[in-house]
Design an enzyme around this catalytic site. Structure first.
Site, mmCIF file in Angstrom:
data_model
loop_
_atom_site.group_PDB
_atom_site.id
_atom_site.type_symbol
_atom_site.label_atom_id
_atom_site.label_comp_id
_atom_site.label_asym_id
_atom_site.label_seq_id
_atom_site.Cartn_x
_atom_site.Cartn_y
_atom_site.Cartn_z
ATOM 1 C CB SER A 21 -0.898 0.001 1.244
ATOM 2 O OG SER A 21 -1.528 1.255 1.418
ATOM 3 C CE1 TYR B 282 -4.274 -1.884 4.720
ATOM 4 C CE2 TYR B 282 -3.595 0.336 4.100
ATOM 5 C CZ TYR B 282 -3.970 -0.954 3.747
ATOM 6 O OH TYR B 282 -4.035 -1.302 2.414
#
Length: 325
Positions: free
Chosen positions: A128, A153
């Site tokens: 990501s 995350y």
């Protein structure tokens, strides 16, 4: 020969599956259909895939290694596209354990599966752009340091990159990690800004605009993302200078757009003005994302071609059809 695709009912996984099936590949799709967002959307995506002869779906939690092995069975899996994850920056503030389980235990379980395959030709996995954290250097390049995550995350995605590198070092099978940048388009995720804004504007409700609108995102249309994933999948990395077949790529649009510009384009596509509530920055968020895609462009010819002026109306058209509004 089969391709194992995790997160097959997810946004990106669904679109990747469509392209793989259209070109004649056999695809084994895994997904646990969790309720992070409405599973009805995930099932609707699956319904689009299940008419293909080359598609087999198993409802499996990737954090359960024995269940994953049972789902694969005796299939001749040689390539893996691992997209399943617990997504979302803000939800990680509420339910951190979901991220440790799905993104770290699940990632490790998939790597364990790959290393025991008779012939794993390529393991492609989703990282990501969140790994860049508070970096201020723009654009973000894969060579930049990414050891200052601003969300759990992001930390789990960086951990996945490190675990994958260790597995390639130890066991030698080729891996490529993809740092995705703000993917949007038809069949997108309801927890992302474009979906949230579209629903609110159509329903005549106020939208929340964080950092008082002073945000930029490298919005990347789903068709461009899938083109990049397929190019990567078909081209396992050669050994690097240390002899390890491992690489990381940014996969984005290489063009950050102001959030307020996105809202303008969305207003035009919907035909209604947004009622905006300007708010401070949320914890775990960053003001700008901007992908340096020179590596994937040079190596594989990746060239995103869809501007938001084209992609956003396509999303709105899909949204109206899907929700019948």
């Amino acid at each position: 020969m089969a391709i194992l695709l995790t997160g097959a009912a997810g946004f990106i996984g669904f679109h990747v599956a469509q392209v793989l099936l259209a070109r004649g590949d056999e695809v084994i799709g895994l997904d646990n259909l969790n309720d992070y967002y409405d599973p009805a959307l995930k099932r609707a995506r699956l319904a689009q895939l299940q008419g293909h002869n080359g598609f087999r779906f198993c409802e499996v939690d990737i954090a359960e290694p024995e269940d994953v092995k049972a789902a694969v069975g005796k299939a001749d899996v040689r390539r893996i596209v691992h997209l399943a994850a617990q997504a979302g920056v803000r939800y990680s503030l509420i339910n951190p354990y979901a991220y440790i389980r799905a993104n770290m235990m699940g990632h490790t379980a998939m790597l364990e599966l790959a290393r025991h395959l008779p012939n794993c030709e390529h393991f492609v996995y989703a990282s990501s752009s969140s790994v860049y954290g508070g970096n201020t250097k723009l654009p973000f390049a894969v060579e930049d340091r990414v050891d200052s995550p601003v969300s759990l995350y992001a930390a789990t995605k960086k951990a996945d990159e490190l675990i994958s590198y260790a597995y390639t070092h130890l066991f030698g099978f080729p891996q490529t990690g993809l740092r995705f940048f703000t993917v949007y388009g038809p069949w997108g995720r309801p927890d992302m800004a474009l979906y949230i804004f579209t629903r609110a504007i159509i329903e005549g409700r106020r939208i929340q605009v964080f950092n008082h609108g002073d945000m930029q995102r490298d919005f990347t249309y789903i068709d461009d993302i899938v083109d990049g994933v397929i190019r990567v999948l078909d081209n396992p990395p050669p050994p690097d200078e240390s002899g390890r077949p491992y690489r990381l790529y940014n996969i984005g649009n290489n063009k950050p757009e102001p959030l307020l510009r996105l809202i303008e384009v969305l207003e035009t596509a919907i035909g209604r003005k947004a009622d905006k509530e300007l708010l401070p920055m949320q914890p775990g968020d960053v003001p700008v994302t901007y992908a340096d895609i020179s590596a994937i462009s040079h190596d594989l010819g990746f060239n995103p071609v869809t501007p938001i002026e084209v992609g956003i109306p396509r999303f709105v058209d899909w949204y109206r059809r899907y929700h019948k509004v």
